[in-house]
Scaffold this motif. Structure first.
Motif, PDB file in Angstrom:
ATOM      1  N   TYR A   1      -6.346   9.826  -5.600  1.00 52.67           N
ATOM      2  CA  TYR A   1      -5.369   9.342  -4.616  1.00 52.67           C
ATOM      3  C   TYR A   1      -4.614  10.538  -4.039  1.00 52.67           C
ATOM      4  O   TYR A   1      -4.013  11.317  -4.779  1.00 52.67           O
ATOM      5  CB  TYR A   1      -4.413   8.349  -5.274  1.00 52.67           C
TER       6      TYR A   1
ATOM      7  N   VAL B   1      -7.828   7.828  -0.076  1.00 53.59           N
ATOM      8  CA  VAL B   1      -8.480   7.839  -1.383  1.00 53.59           C
ATOM      9  C   VAL B   1      -9.805   8.578  -1.253  1.00 53.59           C
ATOM     10  O   VAL B   1     -10.504   8.412  -0.254  1.00 53.59           O
ATOM     11  CB  VAL B   1      -8.801   6.407  -1.868  1.00 53.59           C
TER      12      VAL B   1
ATOM     13  N   TYR C   1       2.594   1.471  -3.599  1.00 56.15           N
ATOM     14  CA  TYR C   1       1.814   1.627  -4.834  1.00 56.15           C
ATOM     15  C   TYR C   1       0.573   2.501  -4.679  1.00 56.15           C
ATOM     16  O   TYR C   1      -0.184   2.652  -5.621  1.00 56.15           O
ATOM     17  CB  TYR C   1       1.414   0.275  -5.384  1.00 56.15           C
ATOM     18  N   SER C   2       0.351   3.040  -3.495  1.00 56.18           N
ATOM     19  CA  SER C   2      -0.841   3.860  -3.376  1.00 56.18           C
ATOM     20  C   SER C   2      -0.544   5.032  -2.441  1.00 56.18           C
ATOM     21  O   SER C   2       0.569   5.159  -1.936  1.00 56.18           O
ATOM     22  CB  SER C   2      -2.000   3.016  -2.839  1.00 56.18           C
ATOM     23  N   THR C   3      -1.524   5.896  -2.254  1.00 59.64           N
ATOM     24  CA  THR C   3      -1.371   7.007  -1.311  1.00 59.64           C
ATOM     25  C   THR C   3      -2.045   6.618  -0.008  1.00 59.64           C
ATOM     26  O   THR C   3      -2.705   5.585   0.072  1.00 59.64           O
ATOM     27  CB  THR C   3      -2.029   8.268  -1.869  1.00 59.64           C
TER      28      THR C   3
ATOM     29  N   HIS D   1      -3.915   0.096  -9.352  1.00 55.44           N
ATOM     30  CA  HIS D   1      -2.775   0.843  -9.844  1.00 55.44           C
ATOM     31  C   HIS D   1      -1.849  -0.057 -10.675  1.00 55.44           C
ATOM     32  O   HIS D   1      -1.364   0.334 -11.733  1.00 55.44           O
ATOM     33  CB  HIS D   1      -2.005   1.442  -8.659  1.00 55.44           C
TER      34      HIS D   1
ATOM     35  N   SER E   1      -6.408   3.963   1.958  1.00 51.45           N
ATOM     36  CA  SER E   1      -6.009   3.149   0.823  1.00 51.45           C
ATOM     37  C   SER E   1      -5.914   1.685   1.222  1.00 51.45           C
ATOM     38  O   SER E   1      -5.535   1.379   2.350  1.00 51.45           O
ATOM     39  CB  SER E   1      -4.631   3.625   0.380  1.00 51.45           C
TER      40      SER E   1
ATOM     41  N   ASP F   1      -6.680  -0.788  -4.111  1.00 50.15           N
ATOM     42  CA  ASP F   1      -6.080   0.345  -4.832  1.00 50.15           C
ATOM     43  C   ASP F   1      -4.723  -0.036  -5.411  1.00 50.15           C
ATOM     44  O   ASP F   1      -4.369   0.389  -6.500  1.00 50.15           O
ATOM     45  CB  ASP F   1      -5.945   1.536  -3.883  1.00 50.15           C
ATOM     46  N   VAL F   2      -4.003  -0.866  -4.676  1.00 51.28           N
ATOM     47  CA  VAL F   2      -2.715  -1.343  -5.175  1.00 51.28           C
ATOM     48  C   VAL F   2      -2.933  -2.112  -6.466  1.00 51.28           C
ATOM     49  O   VAL F   2      -2.269  -1.900  -7.472  1.00 51.28           O
ATOM     50  CB  VAL F   2      -2.028  -2.266  -4.134  1.00 51.28           C
TER      51      VAL F   2
ATOM     52  N   ILE G   1       0.842  -1.197   0.000  1.00 49.72           N
ATOM     53  CA  ILE G   1       0.000   0.000   0.000  1.00 49.72           C
ATOM     54  C   ILE G   1       0.879   1.250   0.000  1.00 49.72           C
ATOM     55  O   ILE G   1       0.632   2.205  -0.742  1.00 49.72           O
ATOM     56  CB  ILE G   1      -0.961  -0.017   1.212  1.00 49.72           C
TER      57      ILE G   1
END
Lengths: 254, 310
Positions: B268, B234, B229-231, B302, B294, B298-299, B226
């Motif tokens: 994001y 969200v 690959y994500s913020t 993405h 997140s 979401d990962v 997380i």
């Protein structure tokens, strides 16, 4: 190694303990009713006509014994095997354990033969009660019935492991089982058939079983000699077994 | 096998079915005591990988070692030490709960007395004591799954393989299964599972790989993935007035990244509330706004540009 094979056999026994009552009707009472109905009613007419050298009931009883072995072997090798792949997925469950394909086939066929043996033993006792056993060799009809069971169960295992729709069981019954039951010498000598039909009877494993069974209970000679019939049934058994393990492997792969 | 050697090690592992490549060369290691997950949509190659590890499907290429042995040559010996909970039930519906466990234990050559004792313990562990002597047929999907898990434990396996253990279960039944699996994990049992549920992976896995199209596209702990690959947060926006794609340009610059889904737009951002304020500053009027943390969903989005469960 016998252990996993025995575990597969044992699984079937546990299930049989729950269902044996239901199977008594089809695997014992029905054949006996058949023997009485055909042997004594139809037999009355046949004996008056005098076409056979023995009583008609004595003639068909060993034949029915072999054909009962066939019926049970086929019955226990069709749906239960098919279900093991398609519905209950019993073989898939076994595949995840140390059990190998040879264990599955041997253990399950072993159970089928037990069922054949139990019914055949019961039927032989009834035959004795109705005075249709005329030779000291009569007990040998039991292992003969079991051999008929093996010679038919093994190839049917292969068949059931190969098909993907259950409709094909009807084909097996119509093309193989019913013609065999009618024309492989159970109800009348195959000598009265035209040549082409006789050849079909000779090809079928049942005719050989009927010959052996009749020789055992009547003390008569067989058409081709005991060893030829036994050998022919052994060929069906071995080829059927090899095919079955091959088809099981194929079915369980990937 | 040395202590440091991984229980499962795959290098360049490939599985092909004719022209179709289900697993396209993956590398992975699973260590003792780990809860390891394969995450991915249907057809990602998770089950094919599991079947290779379970020694029921030979690899087409690459190397695979399970418990230090070669699955093709020592399949039976490896399977003796694995517990498998398959995707599709394979219980005997005509036998009772107890009989199913005993019969299965016998496949491992476990003596009858020990089998009976273990069956009792496992029935209690998966909370089926009241149904122990009922046939399996009428049991609910959740009960059958729990029984299948119990069955997978009957040989006291070194590794338990679970292929989508909660697919098709209702939420309550899923939680019960998770709770049992979590207990196993606490006991130090090595778990390897596949799932296409994010929450399942987040709850159970110490480490996981994300699979897509037969390849591993990311690897790490849920938290690492997380973060990487994500913020942190969200913002989910829905608009009733005009087509969603017309808003993509208008939202540009807010947050770090934007995903357009058929029914909503995901923004994001490290701080969701700030992003929502920025949306309001541009005089855009979403019909609904949701700020959330997140997650692995979401990962996955993405990494693959797709949602996991359609």
């Amino acid at each position: 190694m016998i252990r996993p094979t025995y575990a597969v056999f044992e699984h079937q026994l546990v299930a049989y303990r729950r269902t044996w009552r239901g199977s008594v009707l089809s695997s014992f009472l029905l054949p006996v009713l058949f023997l009485l109905a055909m042997g004594f009613t139809v037999g009355g007419y046949v004996d008056r006509a005098g076409g056979l050298s023995v009583r008609y009931v004595d003639f068909i009883a060993p034949g029915l014994l072999a054909s009962t072995a066939l019926q049970i072997a086929v019955g226990e090798s069709t749906w239960p095997v098919y279900s093991g792949f398609k519905w209950h997925r019993m073989y898939h469950a076994m595949q995840a354990t140390p059990v190998r394909v040879t264990d599955m086939v041997r253990g399950h066929i072993g159970y089928v033969l037990l069922r054949v043996g139990l019914s055949a033993a019961g039927f032989l006792v009834v035959m004795g009660l109705f005075g249709t056993l005329h030779s000291a060799w009569a007990p040998a009809a039991l292992p003969v019935a079991v051999l008929v069971g093996l010679a038919t169960a093994a190839p049917v295992f292969a068949y059931s492991a190969s098909i993907s729709t259950e409709g094909l069981f009807a084909v097996l019954l119509r093309v193989a089982v019913i013609p065999m039951t009618l024309f492989a010498g159970v109800f009348f000598p195959v000598g009265s058939l035209p040549l082409w039909a006789r050849i079909l009877a000779y090809v079928s494993p049942l005719w050989h079983g009927v010959e052996l069974s009749r020789a055992a209970t009547l003390g008569t000679a067989t058409a081709w000699g005991v060893w030829a019939h036994l050998g022919y049934l052994a060929v069906w058994s071995v080829v059927g077994y090899l095919l079955a393990t091959h088809r099981f492997r194929r079915r369980l792969a990937d | 096998m040395s202590v440091a050697e991984p229980l499962i090690a795959a290098h360049g592992l490939v599985k092909r079915f004719g022209d179709f490549t289900a697993v396209a060369g993956i590398d992975l290691e699973v260590r003792a005591g780990e809860a390891f997950g394969f995450l991915g949509p249907n057809g990602a190659g998770k089950s094919s990988t599991m079947r290779m590890i379970g020694c029921v499907s030979p690899p087409t290429g690459g190397t695979l070692r399970v418990l230090g042995m070669d699955p093709v040559r020592a399949g039976s010996a490896i399977r003796a030490r694995l517990g498998v909970c398959p995707q599709q039930d394979s219980l005997d519906p005509e036998l009772t709960v107890r009989e199913n466990l005993i019969v299965y234990a016998r496949y491992f050559g476990i003596p009858r007395k020990v089998a009976r004792q273990r069956a009792d313990e496992l029935i209690e562990f998966v909370q089926l004591t009241e149904r122990a002597d009922d046939t399996v047929e009428p049991l609910s999907g959740g009960m059958k799954r729990r029984l299948t898990i119990a069955r997978a434990l009957v040989n006291e396996p070194a590794i338990v393989l679970l292929d989508e253990p909660t697919t098709g279960l209702d939420p309550q039944a899923r939680h019960l299964v998770w709770e049992r699996l979590f207990q196993l994990k606490q006991r130090g049992v090595t778990l390897v599972l596949t799932t296409h549920y994010m929450d399942e992976a987040e709850q159970l896995c110490d480490r996981l790989v994300v699979m897509d199209g037969g390849k591993i596209v990311a690897e790490g702990s849920p938290r690492q993935l997380i973060e990487r690959y994500s913020t942190r947060e969200v913002v989910e926006l829905r608009f009733a007035e005009a087509a969603l794609d017309t808003y993509v340009g208008k939202l540009e610059g807010i947050g770090e990244r934007l995903e357009l889904l058929p029914d909503r737009i995901l923004l994001y951002a490290a701080d969701g509330d700030l992003a929502v304020a920025a949306v309001a500053d541009r005089a855009l009027r979403p019909s609904s706004v949701l700020v959330r943390r997140s997650g692995l969903e979401d990962v996955f989005l993405h990494l693959t540009g797709r949602t996991l469960v359609d």
